[in-house]
Motif scaffolding. Structure first.
Motif, PDB file in Angstrom:
ATOM      1  N   MET A 188       0.829  -1.213   0.000  1.00  0.00           N
ATOM      2  CA  MET A 188       0.000   0.000   0.000  1.00  0.00           C
ATOM      3  C   MET A 188       0.857   1.254   0.000  1.00  0.00           C
ATOM      4  O   MET A 188       0.434   2.319  -0.476  1.00  0.00           O
ATOM      5  N   GLY A 189       2.038   1.177   0.566  1.00  0.00           N
ATOM      6  CA  GLY A 189       2.895   2.346   0.714  1.00  0.00           C
ATOM      7  C   GLY A 189       3.741   2.597  -0.522  1.00  0.00           C
ATOM      8  O   GLY A 189       3.691   1.862  -1.509  1.00  0.00           O
ATOM      9  N   GLY A 190       4.543   3.648  -0.451  1.00  0.00           N
ATOM     10  CA  GLY A 190       5.373   4.048  -1.586  1.00  0.00           C
ATOM     11  C   GLY A 190       6.778   3.487  -1.507  1.00  0.00           C
ATOM     12  O   GLY A 190       7.404   3.481  -0.437  1.00  0.00           O
ATOM     13  N   ALA A 191       7.289   3.054  -2.639  1.00  0.00           N
ATOM     14  CA  ALA A 191       8.624   2.457  -2.687  1.00  0.00           C
ATOM     15  C   ALA A 191       9.705   3.436  -2.224  1.00  0.00           C
ATOM     16  O   ALA A 191      10.660   3.049  -1.547  1.00  0.00           O
ATOM     17  N   LYS A 192       9.567   4.708  -2.561  1.00  0.00           N
ATOM     18  CA  LYS A 192      10.578   5.700  -2.173  1.00  0.00           C
ATOM     19  C   LYS A 192      10.612   5.872  -0.661  1.00  0.00           C
ATOM     20  O   LYS A 192      11.691   5.942  -0.050  1.00  0.00           O
ATOM     21  N   ALA A 193       9.436   5.943  -0.049  1.00  0.00           N
ATOM     22  CA  ALA A 193       9.375   6.073   1.413  1.00  0.00           C
ATOM     23  C   ALA A 193      10.015   4.872   2.089  1.00  0.00           C
ATOM     24  O   ALA A 193      10.751   5.015   3.082  1.00  0.00           O
ATOM     25  N   HIS A 194       9.745   3.712   1.563  1.00  0.00           N
ATOM     26  CA  HIS A 194      10.275   2.496   2.169  1.00  0.00           C
ATOM     27  C   HIS A 194      11.788   2.365   1.936  1.00  0.00           C
ATOM     28  O   HIS A 194      12.513   1.911   2.817  1.00  0.00           O
ATOM     29  N   TYR A 195      12.243   2.776   0.773  1.00  0.00           N
ATOM     30  CA  TYR A 195      13.674   2.744   0.448  1.00  0.00           C
ATOM     31  C   TYR A 195      14.448   3.663   1.399  1.00  0.00           C
ATOM     32  O   TYR A 195      15.428   3.254   2.027  1.00  0.00           O
ATOM     33  N   ASP A 196      13.972   4.906   1.524  1.00  0.00           N
ATOM     34  CA  ASP A 196      14.631   5.861   2.420  1.00  0.00           C
ATOM     35  C   ASP A 196      14.461   5.470   3.879  1.00  0.00           C
ATOM     36  O   ASP A 196      15.334   5.731   4.714  1.00  0.00           O
ATOM     37  N   GLY A 197      13.340   4.840   4.193  1.00  0.00           N
ATOM     38  CA  GLY A 197      13.067   4.440   5.564  1.00  0.00           C
ATOM     39  C   GLY A 197      14.069   3.453   6.120  1.00  0.00           C
ATOM     40  O   GLY A 197      14.300   3.404   7.335  1.00  0.00           O
ATOM     41  N   ILE A 198      14.682   2.666   5.241  1.00  0.00           N
ATOM     42  CA  ILE A 198      15.707   1.713   5.682  1.00  0.00           C
ATOM     43  C   ILE A 198      16.880   2.455   6.307  1.00  0.00           C
ATOM     44  O   ILE A 198      17.433   2.038   7.336  1.00  0.00           O
ATOM     45  N   VAL A 199      17.271   3.567   5.693  1.00  0.00           N
ATOM     46  CA  VAL A 199      18.338   4.397   6.265  1.00  0.00           C
ATOM     47  C   VAL A 199      17.871   5.010   7.585  1.00  0.00           C
ATOM     48  O   VAL A 199      18.608   5.029   8.575  1.00  0.00           O
ATOM     49  N   ALA A 200      16.631   5.493   7.611  1.00  0.00           N
ATOM     50  CA  ALA A 200      16.106   6.139   8.816  1.00  0.00           C
ATOM     51  C   ALA A 200      16.119   5.198  10.011  1.00  0.00           C
ATOM     52  O   ALA A 200      16.542   5.583  11.114  1.00  0.00           O
ATOM     53  N   PHE A 201      15.659   3.963   9.812  1.00  0.00           N
ATOM     54  CA  PHE A 201      15.572   3.071  10.980  1.00  0.00           C
ATOM     55  C   PHE A 201      16.914   2.453  11.351  1.00  0.00           C
ATOM     56  O   PHE A 201      17.119   2.066  12.500  1.00  0.00           O
ATOM     57  N   SER A 202      17.843   2.362  10.389  1.00  0.00           N
ATOM     58  CA  SER A 202      19.100   1.672  10.679  1.00  0.00           C
ATOM     59  C   SER A 202      20.227   2.601  11.108  1.00  0.00           C
ATOM     60  O   SER A 202      21.101   2.205  11.884  1.00  0.00           O
TER      61      SER A 202
END
Length: 274
Positions: A188-202
């Motif tokens: 349901m979410g956006g690929a860009k948000a999820h891609y960048d989110g990996i950096v945010a959480f890690s």
């Protein structure tokens, strides 16, 4: 659908059910507010007001290209709590949402906050650095981004069917419905948000945030967490918190709020009422 618009023009979807003391839920990557179904219904039926939002770029919120970092996540949560004028709120965050809760409280203060709980959460810091030798190598997270970019549908299916819920362990009994629901939320979410989110959480270091927090915080973590390894997360966070309590669950997986909802809900309720 109920939404708020942030100061940078992002629409954030949220659910707001019931009356009573508010409990605000922050979900994990790459999911949505729907991942809290088992908790929302339980606490609603126990007399609480329950609120959960879809993080920017996730679920039903705007699929924007920018702002997928912990500062924006915390600011979006602050905008929601201000819009709803929440007081004496309990903030509960799972995984990335645990980082969001910690950063929100440290960045925006405790005037609206009574307590917090972080479950299977990413703080203090996931990535390996000289100061955090027990963390996971950056190559691991680079690999996540590469797999997402190559085909996130398959990547999400494999996470849900494997390490997230411990379904790859001997004797595990995978639930196809749980796997499909995880995949549905992710897609349901956006690929860009999820891609960048990996950096945010890690790569976000929450060490100083944890030190600032004075409200009671329950740190809940399974010792068989294959997504956020136990030893480099929960015990360290509990030590950094001024008023932290560590609760360790033997054999529980990363997705324990879903697979072990009865236990998690009971312990959360006891903490909130204590």
């Amino acid at each position: 659908m109920p939404t708020i618009t942030t100061k940078d023009g992002v629409e954030i979807f949220y659910k707001d059910w019931g009356k009573g003391q508010p409990i605000v839920f922050s979900h994990g990557w790459p999911l949505s507010a729907d991942d809290w179904d088992a908790q929302m219904l339980f606490f609603l039926n126990n007399g609480f007001r329950v609120i959960a939002h879809d993080r920017r770029g996730h679920g039903r919120s705007s699929q924007v290209a920018d702002g997928h970092d912990m500062d924006h996540y915390a600011d979006d949560l602050a905008a929601l709590t201000a819009h709803l004028d929440l007081k004496d709120a309990v903030h509960v965050g799972h995984s990335t949402g645990g980082g969001e809760v910690v950063h929100y409280i440290a960045r925006h203060g405790e005037s609206r906050v009574a307590k917090a709980a972080i479950l299977s959460a990413v703080p203090p810091l996931m990535v390996q650095t000289p100061a955090n030798p027990g963390g996971l190598p950056k190559d691991v997270f680079d690999g996540f981004q590469a797999q997402l970019a190559a085909g996130r549908s398959q990547f999400y299916r494999e996470i849900a069917a494997g390490p997230f819920y411990g379904y790859n362990r001997p004797g595990a009994k995978p639930s196809e419905a749980v796997i499909e629901n995880w995949w549905r939320q992710g897609m349901m979410g956006g690929a860009k948000a999820h891609y960048d989110g990996i950096v945010a959480f890690s790569q976000t270091d929450f060490t100083e945030d944890l030190k600032k927090i004075t409200v009671p915080v329950l740190v809940m973590h399974g010792d068989d967490d294959q997504i956020v390894p136990y030893e480099d997360s929960a015990p360290l966070s509990a030590k950094l918190l001024k008023n932290g309590t560590l609760k360790t669950y033997k054999g529980f997986p990363h997705g324990m709020p879903t697979t072990e909802a009865a236990t998690i809900n009971a312990d959360l309720l006891a903490f909130i009422r204590s």
